[in-house]
Design an enzyme around this catalytic site. Structure first.
Site, PDB file in Angstrom:
ATOM      1  N   SER A  72       0.861  -1.186   0.000  1.00 16.01           N
ATOM      2  CA  SER A  72       0.000   0.000   0.000  1.00 16.01           C
ATOM      3  C   SER A  72       0.888   1.223   0.000  1.00 16.01           C
ATOM      4  CB  SER A  72      -0.890   0.018   1.246  1.00 16.01           C
ATOM      5  OG  SER A  72      -1.513   1.284   1.419  1.00 16.01           O
ATOM      6  N   TYR A 104      -1.917  -1.234  10.130  1.00 13.50           N
ATOM      7  CA  TYR A 104      -1.995  -1.437   8.685  1.00 13.50           C
ATOM      8  C   TYR A 104      -0.709  -0.959   8.020  1.00 13.50           C
ATOM      9  CZ  TYR A 104      -4.041  -1.435   3.983  1.00 13.50           C
ATOM     10  OH  TYR A 104      -4.304  -1.670   2.651  1.00 13.50           O
TER      11      TYR A 104
END
Length: 257
Positions: A141, A154
């Site tokens: 990401s 995350y």
């Protein structure tokens, strides 16, 4: 037909980016093995591929479970004799300030997002090594490169995936295996839509705020990432090795004045 006669495994392919990528890979000639924890959604992806005259097989399994992932690889080899592409797409989000996050939540995010790359790769890599070719795509990401509020677990997981990708590439380059990472920005998947609808009093205001994070002024769509995965899976990206591939609407390296 950029993936003609290729055998591709996609984890988390029951919805969102995984489903869009599965549909795209099948349209480009690949036989796609759909892996998902949820049987209903996985079978739905298979049905849509077959409806469009594509080839697909569903294998249920948990990407954090070694026995499941060994069975996944064994099933594909027994049926097709090879594995050309592995897209480690399955993942979950983790939201909250670090001191607010319970250890169980932290461990779950790290397990699905990092162990969930390790386990499928562990059982697919020996077959690719024997073939002396293959393409592995790991879902990282853009958060691996930037700070973002309330995303500590995350960000840590996706940063680990990016580092893992680079190290894997060094280890397996001599076998003709390419390993690259996708780094999306905010993509409007069913998961994101559900999160916005259940976590904010005004979901539309939340969407508007998310759009401002990206120079594009809009959220990405699952299809945007599917095309990036297609490029990394195909021979067109044969000179990309251990590389981060940003598809983030300008979130990582841009800042509006």
């Amino acid at each position: 037909m950029r993936l003609a006669n290729k055998i591709a495994i996609i984890t988390g392919a029951g919805s969102g980016i995984g489903k869009s990528t599965a549909l795209r890979f099948a349209a480009e000639g690949a036989t796609v093995i759909i892996n998902d924890l949820q049987t209903d959604s996985g079978l739905q992806t298979v049905a849509e591929i077959i409806e469009q005259q594509g080839q697909a097989l569903f294998v249920q399994g948990d990407v954090t479970d070694g026995a499941d992932m060994k069975q996944l690889a064994d099933t594909v080899i027994a049926r097709y004799g090879r594995i050309d592409i592995l897209f480690n797409n399955a993942g979950i989000s983790g939201i909250g300030l670090l001191h607010e996050i319970e250890p169980e939540q932290w461990d779950r995010v790290m397990s699905v997002n990092v162990r969930g790359v390790y386990m499928p790769s562990k059982y697919v890599l020996p077959h690719m090594m024997q073939q002396r070719c293959g393409s592995i795509i790991n879902m990282s990401s853009c958060i691996a490169e930037i700070g973002l509020a309330r995303r500590a677990p995350y960000a840590a997981a996706k940063g680990a995936v990016l580092a893992l990708t680079k190290s894997m590439q060094v280890d397996y380059a001599s076998y003709g295996i390419r390993i690259n990472a996708l780094l999306p920005g905010t993509i409007f998947t069913p998961f994101v839509e559900n999160y916005l609808n259940t976590s904010y009093d005004d979901p539309q205001a939340a969407i508007a705020s998310l759009k401002k994070r990206q120079l594009s002024g809009d959220l990405g769509q699952p299809e945007d990432i599917a095309y990036g995965a297609l490029f990394l899976a195909s021979d067109e990206s044969k000179f990309m090795m251990g590389a981060p591939f940003y598809i983030d609407g300008g979130a990582t390296f841009g800042k509006d004045a």
